[in-house]
Design a protein around this motif. Structure first.
Motif, mmCIF file in Angstrom:
data_model
loop_
_atom_site.group_PDB
_atom_site.id
_atom_site.type_symbol
_atom_site.label_atom_id
_atom_site.label_comp_id
_atom_site.label_asym_id
_atom_site.label_seq_id
_atom_site.Cartn_x
_atom_site.Cartn_y
_atom_site.Cartn_z
ATOM 1 N N LYS A 130 51.216 32.413 31.077
ATOM 2 C CA LYS A 130 49.923 31.991 31.606
ATOM 3 C C LYS A 130 49.166 33.196 32.151
ATOM 4 C CE LYS A 130 51.454 27.382 33.121
ATOM 5 N NZ LYS A 130 51.573 26.462 34.286
ATOM 6 N N ASN A 131 47.843 33.108 32.052
ATOM 7 C CA ASN A 131 46.974 34.107 32.652
ATOM 8 C C ASN A 131 46.347 33.508 33.909
ATOM 9 O OD1 ASN A 131 45.106 35.997 33.409
ATOM 10 N ND2 ASN A 131 43.930 35.954 31.499
ATOM 11 N N PRO A 132 46.851 33.870 35.104
ATOM 12 C CA PRO A 132 46.329 33.282 36.341
ATOM 13 C C PRO A 132 45.142 34.038 36.923
ATOM 14 C CG PRO A 132 48.197 34.671 36.860
ATOM 15 C CD PRO A 132 47.995 34.766 35.348
ATOM 16 N N ILE A 273 45.450 37.875 23.126
ATOM 17 C CA ILE A 273 44.555 37.920 24.282
ATOM 18 C C ILE A 273 44.460 36.526 24.897
ATOM 19 C CG2 ILE A 273 42.262 38.462 25.155
ATOM 20 C CD1 ILE A 273 43.552 40.911 24.050
ATOM 21 N N LEU A 274 44.838 36.420 26.168
ATOM 22 C CA LEU A 274 44.666 35.166 26.896
ATOM 23 C C LEU A 274 43.458 35.284 27.818
ATOM 24 C CD1 LEU A 274 48.213 33.963 28.066
ATOM 25 C CD2 LEU A 274 46.779 33.009 26.256
ATOM 26 N N LYS A 275 42.536 34.363 27.681
ATOM 27 C CA LYS A 275 41.405 34.294 28.594
ATOM 28 C C LYS A 275 41.891 33.767 29.953
ATOM 29 C CE LYS A 275 38.233 35.511 25.590
ATOM 30 N NZ LYS A 275 37.479 36.783 25.747
ATOM 31 N N PRO A 276 41.109 33.982 31.013
ATOM 32 C CA PRO A 276 41.505 33.468 32.328
ATOM 33 C C PRO A 276 41.853 31.980 32.276
ATOM 34 C CG PRO A 276 39.634 34.931 32.563
ATOM 35 C CD PRO A 276 39.860 34.762 31.079
ATOM 36 N N GLY A 277 43.018 31.644 32.808
ATOM 37 C CA GLY A 277 43.457 30.255 32.863
ATOM 38 C C GLY A 277 44.162 29.759 31.613
ATOM 39 N N GLU A 278 44.155 30.543 30.537
ATOM 40 C CA GLU A 278 44.785 30.092 29.291
ATOM 41 C C GLU A 278 46.294 30.320 29.318
ATOM 42 O OE1 GLU A 278 41.277 30.504 25.904
ATOM 43 O OE2 GLU A 278 42.809 32.065 26.046
ATOM 44 N N SER A 279 46.978 29.598 28.386
ATOM 45 C CA SER A 279 48.425 29.714 28.248
ATOM 46 C C SER A 279 48.790 29.962 26.790
ATOM 47 C CB SER A 279 49.132 28.437 28.726
ATOM 48 O OG SER A 279 48.889 28.191 30.086
#
Length: 290
Positions: A130-132, A273-279
């Motif tokens: 996750k991208n927190p 690439i994970l955007k903010p909040g993505e998993s």
């Protein structure tokens, strides 16, 4: 902190350890076979997770983010970390989050979780990243499970093979130790007979966009186990250059730098690439014949 965590049913006994959340042992109780390489020969690991980098950059793990240079060891961070683990029913879960120490090597926040679930004759290993944070998270991801081949002195490494669930029709990525331009060679095979000559020639057999989803380890015509994977853009087969009774079946999303390219970390081939909040989630399964 508990060092080992265990799951067991009528057919399999799985033991994991805090270092990288790795499998320490997977025993097929029907015949007493230990399926996991014990880290007692050429390679000291067993099956680390490769995150946030598969392999290394061409300049010894160095990379630049926002004008500042960072450096990670081979295969990233999880491989060297002691993870917090717990058993909940038929499931073992390990977790790790970024902190001040990880950000010294990799300046991004992340939450990492992996779990093992034991079924009748299989183990499913699942991952979630996750991208927190409020900025993009670039990373690469791969698996590195090492499986034991010879179970006794009579069984030889070359008596084993890896058979695919259909004919593997893809390209093999050929690279050199001095980072010359890579080449791609078409291959078509139903199985790979374990060969130290191949390993000496190629170091690692890397296949791009494999069309297969299963790779089974056979001793002669006896199926020992199967690895099921889907959606991974690369498949690697490897054993340590010091002759060892093991073989790694490695599904990857990215790969090491095989050429000298001065490009941003997030532009490396295979980077996710994970955007903010993505998993990000993925899994694979190890099974024994019913």
């Amino acid at each position: 902190m508990r060092e080992d965590l265990t799951l067991e049913n009528g057919r399999l006994k799985l033991t994991t350890r805090t270092r990288a959340g790795q499998m320490r042992s997977l025993i097929d109780k029907k015949n007493g076979f230990e399926l996991i390489y014990q880290g007692d020969q050429g390679w000291k690991d067993q099956n680390p997770t490769l995150f946030p980098m598969v392999g290394s950059t061409w300049n010894d793990g160095k990379f630049v983010v926002d004008g500042k240079e960072y450096q990670m060891k081979n295969h990233g961070l999880i491989r060297y970390a002691d993870l917090e683990g717990e058993v909940d029913g038929n499931k073992i879960t390990y977790r790790m989050s970024s902190d001040e120490e990880t950000r010294k090597q990799f300046p991004f926040d992340f939450e990492y979780e992996m779990s093992y679930e034991l079924n009748d004759h299989s183990v499913t290993v699942s991952y979630q990243i996750k991208n927190p944070s409020d900025r993009d998270l670039p990373f690469s991801f791969g698996l590195h499970p090492a499986f034991r081949t010879s179970q006794n002195a009579k069984e030889q490494f070359e008596d084993f093979s890896i058979r695919f669930n259909e004919t593997l029709k893809t390209d093999q990525l050929i690279f050199s130790a001095d980072y010359q331009p890579v080449s791609y060679v078409p291959v078509e095979m139903d199985e790979w007979k374990l060969s130290r000559d191949d390993l000496n020639k190629y170091a690692t057999l890397v296949f791009t966009h494999p069309n297969v989803t299963d790779a089974a380890i056979y001793y002669r015509d006896q199926k020992r186990m199967n690895v099921h994977f889907e959606g991974y853009p690369y498949l690697a087969l490897w054993s340590h250059p010091t002759p060892s009774d093991m073989v790694c079946i490695e599904p990857w999303y990215g790969h090491a730098d095989y050429e000298k390219k001065d490009i941003p970390f997030e532009k490396r081939e295979g980077t996710l690439i994970l955007k903010p909040g993505e998993s990000f989630t993925c899994s694979y399964e190890i099974s024994v014949p019913e």
